[in-house]
Design a protein around this motif. Structure first.
Motif, mmCIF file in Angstrom:
data_model
loop_
_atom_site.group_PDB
_atom_site.id
_atom_site.type_symbol
_atom_site.label_atom_id
_atom_site.label_comp_id
_atom_site.label_asym_id
_atom_site.label_seq_id
_atom_site.Cartn_x
_atom_site.Cartn_y
_atom_site.Cartn_z
ATOM 1 N N THR A 1 53.782 39.153 -23.440
ATOM 2 C CA THR A 1 54.742 40.241 -23.628
ATOM 3 C C THR A 1 55.027 40.326 -25.117
ATOM 4 N N ILE A 2 54.545 41.379 -25.739
ATOM 5 C CA ILE A 2 54.720 41.534 -27.186
ATOM 6 C C ILE A 2 56.149 41.951 -27.516
ATOM 7 N N GLY A 3 56.735 42.777 -26.652
ATOM 8 C CA GLY A 3 58.101 43.245 -26.873
ATOM 9 C C GLY A 3 58.584 44.052 -25.685
ATOM 10 N N GLU A 4 59.849 44.455 -25.710
ATOM 11 C CA GLU A 4 60.448 45.214 -24.612
ATOM 12 C C GLU A 4 60.586 46.699 -24.928
ATOM 13 N N ALA A 5 60.312 47.088 -26.134
ATOM 14 C CA ALA A 5 60.540 48.479 -26.545
ATOM 15 C C ALA A 5 59.691 49.437 -25.711
ATOM 16 N N THR B 1 59.906 41.834 -31.515
ATOM 17 C CA THR B 1 58.533 41.665 -31.049
ATOM 18 C C THR B 1 58.027 40.266 -31.390
ATOM 19 N N LEU B 2 57.035 39.863 -30.666
ATOM 20 C CA LEU B 2 56.363 38.603 -30.942
ATOM 21 C C LEU B 2 55.750 38.661 -32.333
ATOM 22 N N ASN B 3 55.913 37.588 -33.092
ATOM 23 C CA ASN B 3 55.397 37.535 -34.449
ATOM 24 C C ASN B 3 53.872 37.529 -34.425
#
Length: 315
Positions: A102-106, A123-125
């Motif tokens: 999951t890179i991010g929730e956006a 987001t994931l770095n």
């Protein structure tokens, strides 16, 4: 040695041996439901060090001994089909098969059942991800969101992984599918899953707030056109997360999915739905009868994954 099924006192979960899940803050799990516990963080250690630490070894032991606590309520495993092959507690990193991130929730829309904060820009770095995660063993990489095509870091990771000859698949709401990305997906993904959540314009737009039915169907067609042009093996999957607003369209989805552009379909469900069905037995019985009829009429029923419908006792 192979043991049939795992409802015989075992709590065997193959994810503990085969899968890795990394969430948007870098925490590592065996499962995208963040179970059985945090194994570590890619911000602190490389993944190949995390995946044989004391925490995961203990979880594997519990799984084999029938003591894995998250197993009983798990809705991801198809337990009756599980084969337990005797495996070591310490594994070879290169025997791992699936990486989920999951890179991010956006997200650019707001589905009524989504628990994620779609305005969250965390987001994931990306640098830590490519520095501390060796992609070598993974036959399939699944990128999750939020909406991957809305998140810059997710698109950057897709391009990086594909440059390493890796296949990257993902779930999308289908609103941002350009021709460029449709073509990339055809060449670099095992599957693309469109979260359509309705079989009609009215229901789809009620559940996927902010989406436009016609735009999504047009974007599915973009992918299909490239798939056919290049004779790709890509699977185009239609996914419906069941909520009270769309359960009466299960049968229409089964009957029309190929016309919508999908090769196959599957279902999920909102955690509140089981109680809703218990509280509305007449509606539930109507849905059951309709599904039974749809199954009898569908000439592509082998392409319908009905496991979650079984979990809901709708079959």
């Amino acid at each position: 040695m192979v043991f049939r099924k795992s409802n015989n006192g075992k709590t065997y979960c193959p994810k503990l041996w085969d899968e890795v899940y990394i969430n948007q803050i870098g925490n590592v799990y065996s499962c995208c439901h963040e179970k059985p516990s945090i194994l570590g963080s890619i911000y602190k250690n490389k993944l190949d060090k995390i995946y044989n630490n004391n925490i995961i070894q203990k979880a594997r032991e519990q799984s084999i001994k029938g003591k894995l606590k998250c197993y009983q309520n798990c809705i991801l495993l198809k337990k009756n089909d599980l084969l337990y092959i005797k495996k070591p507690i310490v594994i070879n990193y290169y025997n791992l098969k699936i990486l989920k991130i999951t890179i991010g929730e956006a997200c650019n829309i707001s589905c009524i059942m989504c628990w994620q904060n779609h305005k969250n820009k965390t987001t994931l770095n990306y640098k830590k991800l490519i520095e501390n995660v060796d992609l070598g063993p993974f036959k399939n990489i699944e990128v999750q969101g939020g909406e991957p095509l809305f998140i810059k870091e997710a698109k950057k990771f897709f391009n990086y992984a594909s440059s390493k000859s890796k296949k990257i698949s993902f779930l999308t709401n289908g609103t941002l599918m350009t021709r460029e990305w449709a073509k990339k997906i055809v060449f670099n993904s095992i599957y693309v899953c469109f979260s359509i959540n309705g079989a009609t314009k009215e229901t789809h737009e009620k559940v996927n707030r902010g989406s436009i039915w016609e735009y999504v169907l047009r974007n599915i067609k973009k992918v299909r056109n490239y798939k056919e042009k290049y004779r790709s093996d890509l699977k185009i999957i239609g996914h419906m997360t069941l909520v009270p607003e769309n359960i009466m369209e299960i049968t229409l989805f089964i009957n029309t999915f190929s016309q919508l552009g999908f090769d196959c379909i599957d279902f999920g469900y909102d955690k509140k739905l089981p109680n809703y069905l218990l509280s509305n037995p007449e509606e539930r019985d109507t849905v059951i009868l309709r599904i039974k009829k749809a199954i009898s009429c569908c000439n592509m029923i082998s392409e319908v994954d009905m496991y979650q419908l079984q979990q809901l006792n709708l079959l």
